[in-house]
Design a protein around this motif. Structure first.
Motif, PDB file in Angstrom:
ATOM      1  N   ILE A 166      -6.296  -6.911  -2.826  1.00 53.65           N
ATOM      2  CA  ILE A 166      -6.316  -6.223  -4.123  1.00 53.65           C
ATOM      3  C   ILE A 166      -4.927  -5.712  -4.472  1.00 53.65           C
ATOM      4  CG2 ILE A 166      -7.257  -4.273  -5.429  1.00 53.65           C
ATOM      5  CD1 ILE A 166      -9.730  -4.434  -3.614  1.00 53.65           C
ATOM      6  N   PHE A 167      -4.494  -6.038  -5.676  1.00 51.00           N
ATOM      7  CA  PHE A 167      -3.291  -5.430  -6.264  1.00 51.00           C
ATOM      8  C   PHE A 167      -3.775  -4.350  -7.222  1.00 51.00           C
ATOM      9  CE2 PHE A 167      -0.097  -4.981  -9.581  1.00 51.00           C
ATOM     10  CZ  PHE A 167       1.090  -4.887  -8.852  1.00 51.00           C
ATOM     11  N   THR A 243      -4.040  -3.515  -1.209  1.00 51.89           N
ATOM     12  CA  THR A 243      -2.974  -3.942  -0.304  1.00 51.89           C
ATOM     13  C   THR A 243      -1.616  -3.556  -0.855  1.00 51.89           C
ATOM     14  OG1 THR A 243      -4.286  -5.769   0.584  1.00 51.89           O
ATOM     15  CG2 THR A 243      -1.896  -5.967   0.778  1.00 51.89           C
ATOM     16  N   VAL A 244      -1.482  -3.576  -2.181  1.00 48.49           N
ATOM     17  CA  VAL A 244      -0.276  -3.129  -2.885  1.00 48.49           C
ATOM     18  C   VAL A 244      -0.735  -2.364  -4.115  1.00 48.49           C
ATOM     19  CG1 VAL A 244       1.879  -3.819  -4.016  1.00 48.49           C
ATOM     20  CG2 VAL A 244       0.986  -5.183  -2.118  1.00 48.49           C
ATOM     21  N   ILE A 261       0.154   2.030   2.206  1.00 51.58           N
ATOM     22  CA  ILE A 261       0.213   0.973   1.200  1.00 51.58           C
ATOM     23  C   ILE A 261       1.537   1.054   0.441  1.00 51.58           C
ATOM     24  CG2 ILE A 261      -0.861   0.095  -0.921  1.00 51.58           C
ATOM     25  CD1 ILE A 261      -3.464   1.512   0.095  1.00 51.58           C
ATOM     26  N   PRO A 262       2.307  -0.042   0.350  1.00 49.30           N
ATOM     27  CA  PRO A 262       3.510  -0.015  -0.491  1.00 49.30           C
ATOM     28  C   PRO A 262       3.119   0.148  -1.953  1.00 49.30           C
ATOM     29  CG  PRO A 262       3.056  -2.256   0.269  1.00 49.30           C
ATOM     30  CD  PRO A 262       2.091  -1.353   0.989  1.00 49.30           C
ATOM     31  N   ALA A 263       3.731   1.116  -2.619  1.00 51.11           N
ATOM     32  CA  ALA A 263       3.385   1.435  -4.013  1.00 51.11           C
ATOM     33  C   ALA A 263       4.633   1.332  -4.874  1.00 51.11           C
ATOM     34  CB  ALA A 263       2.780   2.832  -4.109  1.00 51.11           C
ATOM     35  N   ILE A 264       4.604   0.438  -5.828  1.00 49.71           N
ATOM     36  CA  ILE A 264       5.712   0.269  -6.774  1.00 49.71           C
ATOM     37  C   ILE A 264       5.577   1.336  -7.850  1.00 49.71           C
ATOM     38  CG2 ILE A 264       6.788  -1.289  -8.439  1.00 49.71           C
ATOM     39  CD1 ILE A 264       5.409  -3.607  -6.834  1.00 49.71           C
ATOM     40  N   MET A 265       6.573   2.192  -7.970  1.00 50.55           N
ATOM     41  CA  MET A 265       6.501   3.199  -9.030  1.00 50.55           C
ATOM     42  C   MET A 265       6.758   2.546 -10.380  1.00 50.55           C
ATOM     43  SD  MET A 265      10.058   5.377  -9.067  1.00 50.55           S
ATOM     44  CE  MET A 265      10.141   5.902  -7.377  1.00 50.55           C
ATOM     45  N   LEU A 266       6.111   3.062 -11.416  1.00 51.49           N
ATOM     46  CA  LEU A 266       6.271   2.533 -12.768  1.00 51.49           C
ATOM     47  C   LEU A 266       6.872   3.551 -13.723  1.00 51.49           C
ATOM     48  CD1 LEU A 266       2.920   0.546 -13.137  1.00 51.49           C
ATOM     49  CD2 LEU A 266       5.195  -0.348 -12.591  1.00 51.49           C
ATOM     50  N   LEU A 297       7.782  -7.115  -6.656  1.00 52.73           N
ATOM     51  CA  LEU A 297       6.657  -7.617  -5.880  1.00 52.73           C
ATOM     52  C   LEU A 297       7.034  -8.919  -5.182  1.00 52.73           C
ATOM     53  CD1 LEU A 297       3.628  -7.427  -5.121  1.00 52.73           C
ATOM     54  CD2 LEU A 297       3.142  -8.753  -7.193  1.00 52.73           C
ATOM     55  N   SER A 298       6.839  -8.966  -3.883  1.00 50.99           N
ATOM     56  CA  SER A 298       7.114 -10.185  -3.126  1.00 50.99           C
ATOM     57  C   SER A 298       5.851 -10.608  -2.381  1.00 50.99           C
ATOM     58  CB  SER A 298       8.266  -9.957  -2.146  1.00 50.99           C
ATOM     59  OG  SER A 298       7.943  -8.919  -1.235  1.00 50.99           O
TER      60      SER A 298
END
Length: 334
Positions: A166-167, A243-244, A261-266, A297-298
């Motif tokens: 899950i993204f 998962t991300v 969990i790696p979290a990309i800030m927005l 995201l990779s």
């Protein structure tokens, strides 16, 4: 033994995810010894339905926090009212949102409150807030620092699916046209190309949850699972199953990180950047306005190491344990 009455002051009752988690944390560390009492009666002015002096008179102490309550450019009649100063004041987990600038009169009024003899302890959630308060408000007591208190939260057990993984996406209500959805959609499309399914989490309850649900409808991507609930733990579990994560909400990033969990800030406001400095994961710093957002995201995203999470949890826990001990000592607990 009758419990002492501890007044709670903060952004409570609106359904904002982080603030509701603050309540869970304070209950965990304080409810055994104190009756926790909300001072605010309603969610809009005048906020209090009975005289504030009368409310304060029935308390033993007041706890202000957590969150972005030290607002340098705007005064709200909720957090630092003179009537509170009749009782011992403890601030914990507070931060200073500096991106709005400063109003000289507001800063002066804050300084008067912070310098009062009844302010017994001030604990902030990042070193940058500590530096601002020391410089601008010059309180009589030492300004202490611990990581965000949500790091001490007890997280629910989750099962994280891997087929497909899950993204998670967390958005929030913004002014019309402010969110650059084309960049967010491009990020989600990349996630799909890497084998993820998309989960859009409405990370709020109550009136803020309703606003965020409306914002979530603007994404308009087919096949997206939307999670909404009036139960805060359901929302926390929805994060933990990812998962991300990519989040416009700070405590979405904090909770995800504490799950590993790696979290990309927005959004790149101070509190986001400061937290990611602590984690040493500044490659996750991004903004929905950035055209290169999908590059964050990779295929293989490194998890947040256990040692990093454990360190934050221990420091947040230590600060809360000391807060409870300090209040009990000051008000003559037997």
């Amino acid at each position: 033994m009758t419990k002492r009455r501890l007044g709670l002051v903060g952004y409570y009752g609106y359904g904002n995810y982080g603030d509701e988690l603050f309540l869970d944390v304070f209950r965990k560390y304080l409810e055994q010894d104190f009756e926790l009492v909300f001072l605010q009666d309603i969610l809009k002015r005048p906020y209090y339905l009975s005289p504030l002096d009368d409310k304060v008179r029935d308390l033993d102490a007041i706890l202000i926090g957590g969150g972005d309550l030290v607002i340098p450019d705007y005064w709200t009649d909720q957090y630092f009212e003179d009537a509170f100063l009749a009782k011992p004041i403890y601030m914990h987990g507070i931060g200073v949102p500096t991106w709005g600038g400063e109003n000289e009169r507001v800063v002066e009024r804050l300084a008067k409150f912070f310098q009062h003899d009844n302010v017994r302890q001030i604990t902030v959630r990042d070193r940058e807030s500590k530096a601002w308060i020391e410089k601008k408000l010059a309180p009589r007591v030492e300004v202490l620092y611990t990581p965000d208190i949500v790091c001490a939260l007890d997280l629910p057990s989750v099962e994280r699916p891997s087929d497909p993984p899950i993204f998670g996406l967390v958005s929030r209500k913004q002014k019309p046209g402010e969110i650059q959805w084309q960049n967010v959609r491009a990020l989600c499309e990349k996630a799909v190309s890497l084998g993820y399914r998309i989960r859009h989490i409405v990370l709020a309850t109550g009136i803020i949850g309703e606003e965020d649900r409306q914002a979530a409808e603007e994404l308009a991507l087919p096949g997206v699972e939307t999670i909404a609930s009036e139960n805060i733990e359901d929302l926390t579990r929805a994060i933990g199953e990812c998962t991300v994560l990519a989040s416009m909400k700070f405590h979405g990033c904090v909770v995800a990180s504490m799950f590993g969990i790696p979290a990309i800030m927005l959004i790149t406001t101070d509190k986001f950047r400061n937290f990611y400095k602590l984690l040493e994961r500044e490659e996750l710093v991004a903004h929905h306005r950035h055209p290169d957002l999908p590059d964050r995201l990779s295929r293989f995203m490194a998890k947040i190491p256990y040692a990093s999470r454990h360190n934050l949890r221990q420091k947040a826990d230590d600060g809360l344990v000391k807060l409870a001990a300090k209040i009990k000592q000051d008000i003559g607990f037997e």
